[in-house]
Design a protein around this motif. Structure first.
Motif, PDB file in Angstrom:
ATOM      1  N   SER A 137      16.591  -3.911  13.658  1.00 51.57           N
ATOM      2  CA  SER A 137      15.822  -2.892  14.144  1.00 51.57           C
ATOM      3  C   SER A 137      14.509  -3.110  13.506  1.00 51.57           C
ATOM      4  O   SER A 137      14.084  -3.672  12.197  1.00 51.57           O
ATOM      5  CB  SER A 137      16.528  -1.490  13.662  1.00 51.57           C
ATOM      6  OG  SER A 137      15.467  -0.508  13.899  1.00 51.57           O
ATOM      7  N   PHE A 138      13.146  -2.539  14.153  1.00 51.35           N
ATOM      8  CA  PHE A 138      11.989  -2.738  13.755  1.00 51.35           C
ATOM      9  C   PHE A 138      11.837  -1.707  12.806  1.00 51.35           C
ATOM     10  O   PHE A 138      12.181  -0.409  13.182  1.00 51.35           O
ATOM     11  CB  PHE A 138      10.944  -2.853  14.617  1.00 51.35           C
ATOM     12  CG  PHE A 138      11.109  -4.211  15.515  1.00 51.35           C
ATOM     13  CD1 PHE A 138      10.302  -5.115  14.933  1.00 51.35           C
ATOM     14  CD2 PHE A 138      11.351  -4.282  16.797  1.00 51.35           C
ATOM     15  CE1 PHE A 138      10.425  -6.563  15.591  1.00 51.35           C
ATOM     16  CE2 PHE A 138      11.259  -5.455  17.396  1.00 51.35           C
ATOM     17  CZ  PHE A 138      10.843  -6.690  16.918  1.00 51.35           C
ATOM     18  N   GLY A 139      11.284  -1.838  11.533  1.00 51.12           N
ATOM     19  CA  GLY A 139      10.758  -1.004  10.626  1.00 51.12           C
ATOM     20  C   GLY A 139       9.450  -0.735  10.829  1.00 51.12           C
ATOM     21  O   GLY A 139       8.292  -1.181  10.172  1.00 51.12           O
ATOM     22  N   GLY A 140       8.784   0.083  11.954  1.00 49.26           N
ATOM     23  CA  GLY A 140       7.510   0.296  12.283  1.00 49.26           C
ATOM     24  C   GLY A 140       7.013  -1.292  12.849  1.00 49.26           C
ATOM     25  O   GLY A 140       7.712  -1.876  13.099  1.00 49.26           O
ATOM     26  N   ASP A 141       5.478  -1.503  12.519  1.00 48.20           N
ATOM     27  CA  ASP A 141       5.019  -2.730  13.190  1.00 48.20           C
ATOM     28  C   ASP A 141       5.238  -3.954  12.115  1.00 48.20           C
ATOM     29  O   ASP A 141       4.653  -4.916  12.277  1.00 48.20           O
ATOM     30  CB  ASP A 141       3.577  -2.673  13.794  1.00 48.20           C
ATOM     31  CG  ASP A 141       2.764  -1.699  13.087  1.00 48.20           C
ATOM     32  OD1 ASP A 141       3.353  -0.770  12.219  1.00 48.20           O
ATOM     33  OD2 ASP A 141       1.460  -1.819  12.530  1.00 48.20           O
ATOM     34  N   GLU A 142       5.554  -3.663  11.025  1.00 46.38           N
ATOM     35  CA  GLU A 142       5.434  -4.718   9.936  1.00 46.38           C
ATOM     36  C   GLU A 142       6.776  -5.045   9.349  1.00 46.38           C
ATOM     37  O   GLU A 142       6.833  -6.121   8.438  1.00 46.38           O
ATOM     38  CB  GLU A 142       4.654  -4.328   8.583  1.00 46.38           C
ATOM     39  CG  GLU A 142       3.052  -4.114   8.990  1.00 46.38           C
ATOM     40  CD  GLU A 142       2.182  -3.795   7.709  1.00 46.38           C
ATOM     41  OE1 GLU A 142       2.668  -3.312   6.731  1.00 46.38           O
ATOM     42  OE2 GLU A 142       1.053  -3.852   7.945  1.00 46.38           O
ATOM     43  N   HIS A 143       8.026  -4.414   9.506  1.00 44.74           N
ATOM     44  CA  HIS A 143       9.105  -4.702   9.186  1.00 44.74           C
ATOM     45  C   HIS A 143      10.351  -4.994  10.036  1.00 44.74           C
ATOM     46  O   HIS A 143      10.134  -4.251  11.201  1.00 44.74           O
ATOM     47  CB  HIS A 143       9.651  -3.711   8.004  1.00 44.74           C
ATOM     48  CG  HIS A 143       8.580  -3.275   7.054  1.00 44.74           C
ATOM     49  ND1 HIS A 143       7.784  -2.346   7.334  1.00 44.74           N
ATOM     50  CD2 HIS A 143       8.565  -3.376   5.803  1.00 44.74           C
ATOM     51  CE1 HIS A 143       7.037  -2.347   6.150  1.00 44.74           C
ATOM     52  NE2 HIS A 143       7.600  -2.953   5.311  1.00 44.74           N
ATOM     53  N   ARG A 153       9.234  -8.445   5.633  1.00 41.50           N
ATOM     54  CA  ARG A 153       8.079  -7.735   6.015  1.00 41.50           C
ATOM     55  C   ARG A 153       7.199  -9.057   6.729  1.00 41.50           C
ATOM     56  O   ARG A 153       7.235  -9.925   6.058  1.00 41.50           O
ATOM     57  CB  ARG A 153       7.273  -7.326   4.830  1.00 41.50           C
ATOM     58  CG  ARG A 153       6.108  -6.122   5.063  1.00 41.50           C
ATOM     59  CD  ARG A 153       5.650  -5.832   3.773  1.00 41.50           C
ATOM     60  NE  ARG A 153       4.521  -4.772   4.411  1.00 41.50           N
ATOM     61  CZ  ARG A 153       3.453  -4.034   3.710  1.00 41.50           C
ATOM     62  NH1 ARG A 153       3.372  -4.980   2.314  1.00 41.50           N
ATOM     63  NH2 ARG A 153       2.743  -3.455   3.891  1.00 41.50           N
ATOM     64  N   PHE A 178      14.452  -4.812   9.903  1.00 43.76           N
ATOM     65  CA  PHE A 178      15.408  -4.363   8.950  1.00 43.76           C
ATOM     66  C   PHE A 178      16.622  -4.923   9.602  1.00 43.76           C
ATOM     67  O   PHE A 178      17.011  -4.822  11.045  1.00 43.76           O
ATOM     68  CB  PHE A 178      15.660  -3.073   9.135  1.00 43.76           C
ATOM     69  CG  PHE A 178      16.700  -2.267   8.307  1.00 43.76           C
ATOM     70  CD1 PHE A 178      16.906  -2.124   6.906  1.00 43.76           C
ATOM     71  CD2 PHE A 178      18.070  -1.961   8.866  1.00 43.76           C
ATOM     72  CE1 PHE A 178      17.617  -1.746   6.106  1.00 43.76           C
ATOM     73  CE2 PHE A 178      18.945  -1.572   8.044  1.00 43.76           C
ATOM     74  CZ  PHE A 178      18.730  -1.468   6.685  1.00 43.76           C
TER      75      PHE A 178
END
Lengths: 323, 291
Positions: free
Chosen positions: B6-12, B57, B14
């Motif tokens: 899963s993407f954690g926003g545009d920088e991570h 990240r 998960f």
């Protein structure tokens, strides 16, 4: 080459662009909560964008200069004064040896960035001068400033006074605040109805809002999709097997009050997260006062990347305007 | 075990290796994050292994989120074929169980505990069917523990017991978190142990205290001069029970800059462990004794 701290303000810390690379052992990046304002303050006084500045929250410090310097204050609207004479924000001005820089009351925003030509010259720790108070690391002895502290200032030519940023490039403090969020992580743990309500609700910044994270209240509690809790996760439906928390991630302990983690984030823990505030809106959070009405706005990855590019354009515009 | 991205926003990104905790899920995360570190992909800024998951990240201006995701999926496929061994180290951690400081703190926050009439260690012994404090100490310090995550705050290790699930100590967290925990408290919540690297808030049961600093931002403790945090994910820990006199002696030695922890290199094989838990643990512990 120093600044004497006469009054420290509420919580004033030394910050730069942060200390990436150590999150895997629990040391967060730290750095200015509103990086854009931090960079602008530096560029106004002729520093590089990432030099160390002072971040003052809600209330400014009182500082005696023992050296001539160029100063700029950006971010929150908190009027600077030199020997009691008010100066413009987002504009460079001179402070002469022996003069005192103080601040009027906060009008809007939450965090002011005070850049001094030459930068605040505390030791570099793990690649950064930023303060991480929870770990007593970096900055001025790993803590917020106290009255009586003496801050070293670096060598800097100092830009001319009266350099200013056009209004269009300054931080605006809009109401209500809107934080764009990419749903994900453990979004599937809440019901569809709860997910819709999360974005419809107007939340309010809670008093528990600091560099670690911002808490929000006054929205509806989240309803969970029933499940048998996995081994190691803990018994509350909001619990997960302790995991790493992204910067900007929105955790909701007990399903009641969302917390958005910020630059001094706890790096991990056992609460589920419904998504992550996009990188372009992280600066904005640092300027929210308690009780500010706030909405979370659902965005796609495409929209997040477009917003990131827009923010980059503003930063480039600031740099070009002050080159 | 099904990996979930899963993407954690545009920088991570998960990555959950499994919903539930197991040594296998931890090991899968370690394998992929180790391979990722070696791959030196441009734009990756932080690689954070956690208990049954990990997080990366990245800078989306350098590597696009979808490209980052496909790199990770490739590494996941490769990691499944790789031999499940880990070159790591075992660290002996002295513990003064049932010490007066965590006892005093426990009493101060007693109304926040499940069982206000007993101590954390007595309570945990009872709900795990262990024979009092002595039985608890023997079980807690008997088998080694994996550092399955470092974080929450600087240098704090999460520890996972290297025994089959039914033999693992489990305990709930405090009903409401304490606002204070002594520095270097040995704690436990759910199936995880921990050492509080700094003084502060906490919700884990408190069993004892170690005289061994594990985080030193001033970098004056001799074994923390090179780096301020002792633990890394993948380290193995052996608790060594000590009494009050040895605790005081060790603190004095640490303060004088003379004390060094016992650390030995060790190879851990997941398949060997799965085939013979007690035998593997015995071999790992022997490394500490120089065999």
């Amino acid at each position: 080459m120093a600044i004497n701290v006469i009054k420290a303000g509420l919580s004033t810390t030394v910050q730069d662009l942060g200390r990436p690379g150590f999150y895997h052992i629990g040391i967060p990046t730290s750095g200015g909560m509103d990086m854009l304002s931090l960079a602008a303050a530096n560029l106004l006084v002729g520093n590089t964008a990432g030099d160390a500045v002072l971040e003052a929250v809600f209330m400014g410090p009182e500082l005696e200069f023992t050296v001539d310097a160029t100063v700029a204050v950006t971010g929150a609207d908190m009027p600077p004064k030199v020997d009691g004479v008010e100066q413009a924000t987002w504009t460079s001005f001179r402070v002469k040896k022996g003069q005192v820089l103080s601040f009027g009351f906060l009008k809007s925003g939450a965090r002011a960035y005070i850049a001094v030509s030459g930068g605040i010259d505390v030791p570099v720790v793990l690649g950064s001068r930023s303060t991480y108070t929870l770990g007593a690391l970096g900055g001025h002895h790993g803590r917020k400033l106290d009255a009586g502290d003496v801050l070293p200032v670096g060598q800097g030519r100092g830009a001319a006074e009266g350099r200013t940023l056009p209004d269009g490039l300054r931080r605006k403090h809009g109401m209500p605040a809107e934080l764009r969020m990419l749903p994900g992580l453990y979004w599937h743990r809440i019901t569809e109805a709860a997910g819709e309500r999360f974005f419809e609700d107007t939340w309010k910044v809670a008093p528990e809002a600091d560099r670690i994270g911002y808490r929000f209240k006054a929205g509806h509690p989240l309803e969970f999709v029933p499940r048998e809790q996995p081994f190691g996760a803990g018994s509350d439906p909001s619990n997960i097997v302790d995991a790493c928390y992204p910067y900007g991630s929105v955790q909701v302990p007990g399903g009641t009050e969302p917390i958005v983690l910020h630059r001094d984030a706890v790096s991990g823990g056992g609460y589920f997260m419904v998504g992550t505030v996009i990188s372009a809106d992280m600066d904005l959070i640092g300027q929210l006062q308690p009780h500010t009405p706030t909405r979370f706005v659902k965005v796609t990855m495409e929209e997040a990347l477009a917003a990131r590019a827009d923010r980059r354009k503003v930063l480039d515009g600031i740099a070009a305007g002050l080159a | 075990m099904k990996t979930r991205y899963s993407f954690g926003g545009d920088e991570h990104i998960f990555v959950e290796c499994d919903e539930e905790m197991s040594l296998e899920a931890f090991f899968k995360g370690m394998s992929i994050t180790t391979a990722l570190r070696e791959a030196q992909i441009k734009g990756v800024t932080e690689i954070c292994p956690a208990n049954a998951s990990f997080q990366v990240r990245f800078d989306p201006d350098v590597i696009a989120p979808e490209a980052m995701l496909s790199e990770l999926k490739k590494l996941e496929a490769a990691a499944q074929a790789a031999p499940s061994t880990l070159e790591t180290r075992i660290i002996e951690v002295p513990v003064f169980y049932n010490d007066p400081w965590t006892h005093e703190t426990g009493q101060r926050f007693r109304e926040r505990h499940q069982d206000p009439t007993s101590t954390d260690i007595e309570y945990t012994a009872r709900i795990n069917n262990l024979d009092g404090v002595d039985g608890f100490v023997a079980t807690h310090s008997g088998a080694p523990w994996f550092v399955s995550m470092v974080g929450f705050v600087a240098g704090l290790p999460f520890l996972y017991q290297m025994v089959e699930r039914k033999r693992q100590i489990q305990s709930p967290k405090y009903l409401r978190p304490r606002t204070d925990t002594p520095r270097l408290t040995v704690g436990h919540g759910g199936c995880f142990g921990c050492i509080y690297s700094v003084r502060g808030a906490g919700g884990y049961q408190m069993f004892g205290i170690t005289p061994m600093p594990i985080y030193d931002p001033t970098q004056t403790v001799p074994y923390l001069r090179d780096f301020m945090c002792l633990f890394k994910p993948g380290d193995i820990v052996k608790w060594k029970p000590i009494d009050h006199a040895e605790y005081d002696h060790t603190v004095a030695e640490v303060d004088a800059g003379r004390w060094m922890p016992r650390i030995a290199p060790v190879t851990f094989s997941l398949s060997e462990f799965q085939a013979d838990i007690d035998g593997t643990n015995a071999r790992i512990l022997e490394a500490l004794n120089g065999h």
